[in-house]
Design a protein around this motif. Structure first.
Motif, PDB file in Angstrom:
ATOM      1  N   LYS A  26      32.112   4.149  63.238  1.00 22.48           N
ATOM      2  CA  LYS A  26      32.763   5.028  64.222  1.00 22.48           C
ATOM      3  C   LYS A  26      34.213   4.607  64.448  1.00 22.48           C
ATOM      4  O   LYS A  26      35.079   5.450  64.674  1.00 22.48           O
ATOM      5  N   HIS A  27      34.493   3.300  64.370  1.00 22.41           N
ATOM      6  CA  HIS A  27      35.865   2.856  64.550  1.00 22.41           C
ATOM      7  C   HIS A  27      36.730   3.252  63.349  1.00 22.41           C
ATOM      8  O   HIS A  27      37.871   3.699  63.508  1.00 22.41           O
ATOM      9  N   VAL A  28      36.164   3.089  62.145  1.00 23.98           N
ATOM     10  CA  VAL A  28      36.909   3.483  60.946  1.00 23.98           C
ATOM     11  C   VAL A  28      37.141   4.987  60.940  1.00 23.98           C
ATOM     12  O   VAL A  28      38.199   5.471  60.524  1.00 23.98           O
ATOM     13  N   ARG A  29      36.175   5.730  61.448  1.00 27.73           N
ATOM     14  CA  ARG A  29      36.315   7.187  61.464  1.00 27.73           C
ATOM     15  C   ARG A  29      37.421   7.625  62.422  1.00 27.73           C
ATOM     16  O   ARG A  29      38.159   8.581  62.150  1.00 27.73           O
ATOM     17  N   VAL A  30      37.545   6.931  63.564  1.00 31.62           N
ATOM     18  CA  VAL A  30      38.635   7.253  64.492  1.00 31.62           C
ATOM     19  C   VAL A  30      39.986   7.051  63.807  1.00 31.62           C
ATOM     20  O   VAL A  30      40.917   7.863  63.961  1.00 31.62           O
ATOM     21  N   ILE A  31      40.086   5.977  63.021  1.00 29.72           N
ATOM     22  CA  ILE A  31      41.344   5.711  62.311  1.00 29.72           C
ATOM     23  C   ILE A  31      41.638   6.820  61.308  1.00 29.72           C
ATOM     24  O   ILE A  31      42.765   7.324  61.207  1.00 29.72           O
ATOM     25  N   ILE A  32      40.622   7.233  60.553  1.00 28.83           N
ATOM     26  CA  ILE A  32      40.822   8.275  59.535  1.00 28.83           C
ATOM     27  C   ILE A  32      41.206   9.607  60.188  1.00 28.83           C
ATOM     28  O   ILE A  32      42.105  10.317  59.716  1.00 28.83           O
ATOM     29  N   LEU A  33      40.555   9.939  61.302  1.00 25.77           N
ATOM     30  CA  LEU A  33      40.888  11.188  61.997  1.00 25.77           C
ATOM     31  C   LEU A  33      42.318  11.154  62.534  1.00 25.77           C
ATOM     32  O   LEU A  33      43.028  12.167  62.505  1.00 25.77           O
ATOM     33  N   GLU A  34      42.750   9.994  63.023  1.00 31.47           N
ATOM     34  CA  GLU A  34      44.120   9.893  63.527  1.00 31.47           C
ATOM     35  C   GLU A  34      45.125  10.040  62.399  1.00 31.47           C
ATOM     36  O   GLU A  34      46.187  10.657  62.564  1.00 31.47           O
ATOM     37  N   VAL A  35      44.791   9.488  61.212  1.00 37.71           N
ATOM     38  CA  VAL A  35      45.680   9.634  60.061  1.00 37.71           C
ATOM     39  C   VAL A  35      45.774  11.106  59.651  1.00 37.71           C
ATOM     40  O   VAL A  35      46.861  11.610  59.315  1.00 37.71           O
ATOM     41  N   HIS A  36      44.666  11.810  59.683  1.00 36.31           N
ATOM     42  CA  HIS A  36      44.695  13.245  59.373  1.00 36.31           C
ATOM     43  C   HIS A  36      45.515  14.010  60.420  1.00 36.31           C
ATOM     44  O   HIS A  36      46.243  14.942  60.067  1.00 36.31           O
ATOM     45  N   ARG A  37      45.380  13.625  61.685  1.00 37.84           N
ATOM     46  CA  ARG A  37      46.081  14.363  62.734  1.00 37.84           C
ATOM     47  C   ARG A  37      47.586  14.147  62.650  1.00 37.84           C
ATOM     48  O   ARG A  37      48.375  15.090  62.779  1.00 37.84           O
ATOM     49  N   LEU A  38      47.976  12.894  62.407  1.00 35.40           N
ATOM     50  CA  LEU A  38      49.392  12.582  62.331  1.00 35.40           C
ATOM     51  C   LEU A  38      49.987  12.866  60.962  1.00 35.40           C
ATOM     52  O   LEU A  38      51.205  12.895  60.820  1.00 35.40           O
ATOM     53  N   ALA A  39      49.115  13.032  59.943  1.00 37.59           N
ATOM     54  CA  ALA A  39      49.567  13.271  58.563  1.00 37.59           C
ATOM     55  C   ALA A  39      50.456  12.131  58.064  1.00 37.59           C
ATOM     56  O   ALA A  39      51.398  12.344  57.304  1.00 37.59           O
ATOM     57  N   THR A  40      50.119  10.915  58.473  1.00 33.99           N
ATOM     58  CA  THR A  40      50.840   9.734  58.015  1.00 33.99           C
ATOM     59  C   THR A  40      49.995   8.503  58.298  1.00 33.99           C
ATOM     60  O   THR A  40      49.159   8.505  59.222  1.00 33.99           O
ATOM     61  N   SER A  41      50.205   7.460  57.507  1.00 36.39           N
ATOM     62  CA  SER A  41      49.502   6.186  57.693  1.00 36.39           C
ATOM     63  C   SER A  41      50.440   5.097  58.196  1.00 36.39           C
ATOM     64  O   SER A  41      50.091   3.918  58.156  1.00 36.39           O
ATOM     65  N   HIS A  42      51.620   5.472  58.665  1.00 36.02           N
ATOM     66  CA  HIS A  42      52.619   4.485  59.076  1.00 36.02           C
ATOM     67  C   HIS A  42      52.114   3.650  60.259  1.00 36.02           C
ATOM     68  O   HIS A  42      52.249   2.423  60.279  1.00 36.02           O
ATOM     69  N   SER A  43      51.490   4.324  61.239  1.00 34.89           N
ATOM     70  CA  SER A  43      51.013   3.608  62.418  1.00 34.89           C
ATOM     71  C   SER A  43      49.872   2.654  62.079  1.00 34.89           C
ATOM     72  O   SER A  43      49.696   1.623  62.739  1.00 34.89           O
ATOM     73  N   VAL A  44      49.077   2.978  61.049  1.00 36.20           N
ATOM     74  CA  VAL A  44      47.969   2.095  60.649  1.00 36.20           C
ATOM     75  C   VAL A  44      48.518   0.756  60.175  1.00 36.20           C
ATOM     76  O   VAL A  44      48.056  -0.325  60.589  1.00 36.20           O
ATOM     77  N   PHE A  45      49.528   0.777  59.314  1.00 28.34           N
ATOM     78  CA  PHE A  45      50.076  -0.465  58.788  1.00 28.34           C
ATOM     79  C   PHE A  45      50.830  -1.244  59.875  1.00 28.34           C
ATOM     80  O   PHE A  45      50.865  -2.483  59.845  1.00 28.34           O
TER      81      PHE A  45
END
Length: 546
Positions: A26-45
């Protein structure tokens, strides 16, 4: 950190904590959904960089798993973004290559090598999705236009990617830093085996791509010389891939989450165009016998009955009496054959005609008795027969069509028994397939319910995001208002301090002028110096207090 990133940041922290347990989905899924919403992975790194991946190999391993998940399930543009964040993974790989004394450090170094190779592969071949889907690759139509050299290089890179997957598998099982290595009844930790879940998906997708590309290339050539090197390389990897899937399917925590494929014992064969045509010619079954069409009823024409004309019997004429001198001289017992009644012959033809026409009964021949000679009576002509009148024609009956159906009676009991057995076997098969279909329908209903609940959760999350967005806008407006108030307060304070400073400067000037007067009067120098020191000390004290 703004209110928008609070749940996202918490998910990053919980997915990369220092506990030796796998990250929750569920935690990994929240991260993936946020990446889809923002259309970027910058905040993840950015957030992963704050986690201190060099402090603990467990945090580094979980961070690599998060990156692998967004590569597989994130939007396509993440594949290109991760290439510019490759230095983060390179730092992890370089650090744990040189620090392999801690547990999980060897696995972290091997896993980071695979992530680097995957990011490099997608940078070189952007046509492939992050999950290496064969269906989406075929949907692009790119495979049909690939040249032979492109096919060879693509297969070579996919085989290299499979090599790195198998290296990670070896690091999971034969990690020299594993504390349970060499112990009897060894049980791998779930954190180690959790790496198998995304690796199995990538490996099997690459396997399907390799076989599809090789089969397509072989089917367009007469010989396999051009791609024989790629085929040999694939055959070398095949038994290792099969063992990898067997090991993964034996781990309950992996088999319960992911679908682990099962490869046959022998690898697939790649046939050329000529070999395939020859094989199809040999294996083509003989055409089934064409069943004769069922007999169609043939109409039988029955002619209508024809009326039979029966003429009326001729008029009966009384026999004329003739003189017979031998009438009384006939011997006793003698009968005249002409006086016997007519016997009908036993002739079928006569019997057949008797129903149509009846002959008049024969009249007996009677000899006339002699009469006395008398005067001749006048001649009387015979009566004229009545004219023949045709009977009233009878309307013919309607034409009747008789149908004749040809049927065949089977008297072969063995054939009947064999067909009955086949029918029973087919009925059992149908029942079995009906049970399977019911099971699949129940599974489909379950999946549909899960999808429905997921859609509902997604809608609720979307509503929460919208609500949070509105709150964020309100907070931004409040922050701007507060910032304006702070600026006004700051300007007022600066004005006050400036005015006070000017006042103090005026006082200092006055004191300095007084000091100069004291010097002009030539008072005691010691007293003047002492008053000057006290004045300077008091000035510093006031400045510090302010």
């Amino acid at each position: 950190m703004s209110g928008r990133n609070v749940p996202f940041g918490e998910a990053i922290k919980k997915a990369t904590d220092s506990k030796s347990t796998p990250p929750k989905r569920k935690h990994v899924r929240v991260i993936i959904l946020e990446v889809h919403r923002l259309a970027t992975s910058h905040s993840v790194f950015i957030d992963l960089n704050k986690r201190g991946v060099e402090r603990s190999p467990i945090i580094a391993l979980k961070a690599l798993n998060v990156i692998h998940s967004i590569l597989q399930e994130g939007p396509h543009l993440v594949l290109d973004e991760c290439h510019y964040k490759l230095s983060f993974v390179n730092n992890i790989q370089g650090y744990y290559n040189s620090h392999q004394r801690e547990e999980y450090s060897y696995l972290v170094a091997s896993y980071s090598n695979y992530i680097i190779q995957k990011i490099t592969f997608h940078r070189k071949y952007p046509i492939f999705e992050g999950n290496l889907s064969l269906e989406k690759f075929n949907a692009t139509g790119f495979a049909a236009n690939m040249s032979l050299s492109d096919t060879q290089e693509t297969v070579r890179q996919l085989c290299l990617l499979e090599d790195f997957v198998l290296n990670v598998q070896s690091a999971v099982i034969d990690d020299p830093t594993d504390s349970t290595r060499g112990k009897p009844n060894r049980v791998l930790s779930e954190l180690r085996t959790y790496c198998f879940i995304p690796l199995v998906a990538d490996s099997y997708s690459a396997y399907l791509l390799i076989t599809s590309l090789l089969q397509r290339a072989a089917g367009q050539m007469d010989t396999l010389d051009a791609i024989q090197e790629n085929i040999d390389r694939f055959y070398e990897l095949y038994p290792r891939l099969r063992d990898f899937y067997l090991n993964a399917s034996a781990i309950r925590s992996v088999a319960s989450v992911a679908t682990v494929p099962t490869l046959p014992l022998d690898p697939p064969e790649f046939l050329t165009r000529l070999q395939r045509e020859a094989l199809e010619g040999r294996s083509r079954p003989a055409p089934p016998p064409v069943a004769a069409p069922p007999p169609q009823p043939q109409p039988v024409y029955v002619p209508p009955p024809q009326p039979i004309y029966t003429p009326p019997p001729p008029p009966q004429q009384e026999p004329q009496q003739q003189w017979n001198p031998f009438a009384n001289a006939a011997p006793q017992g003698w009968t005249n054959p002409f006086t016997q009644p007519h016997q009908e012959d036993d002739d079928p033809f006569s019997r057949g005609l008797s129903s149509a026409w009846t002959a008049p009964p024969p009249q007996p021949f009677v000899y006339a008795q002699p009469e006395p000679v008398m005067a001749a009576a006048p001649y009387t002509p015979p009566q004229q027969a009545e004219p023949l009148v045709a009977p009233t024609p009878v309307e013919p009956e309607p034409v009747k069509i008789m149908t004749k159906v040809i049927t065949k009676t089977i008297v072969n009991n063995d054939e009947v028994n064999r067909l009955s057995a086949i029918v029973q076997e087919l009925e059992r098969s149908v029942a079995t397939w009906n049970d399977k279909v019911q099971g699949l329908n129940s599974q489909l209903n379950t999946r549909e319910n899960e999808i429905t609940s997921t859609e509902q959760n997604r809608a609720s999350v979307r509503e929460a995001n919208q609500r949070i967005g509105v709150e964020i806008q309100d907070m931004h407006q409040q922050n701007q208002a507060l910032r304006a108030q702070i600026e006004k307060q700051r300007e007022l304070l600066e004005a006050d301090r400036r005015g006070q400073f000017y006042k103090e400067m005026a006082g200092k000037k006055h004191d300095f002028a007084a000091f100069l007067k004291h010097l002009e009067t030539q008072h005691d120098i010691g007293m003047v110096f002492m008053s000057l020191c006290l004045h300077i000390f008091q000035s510093f004290k006031n400045a510090i207090h302010d």
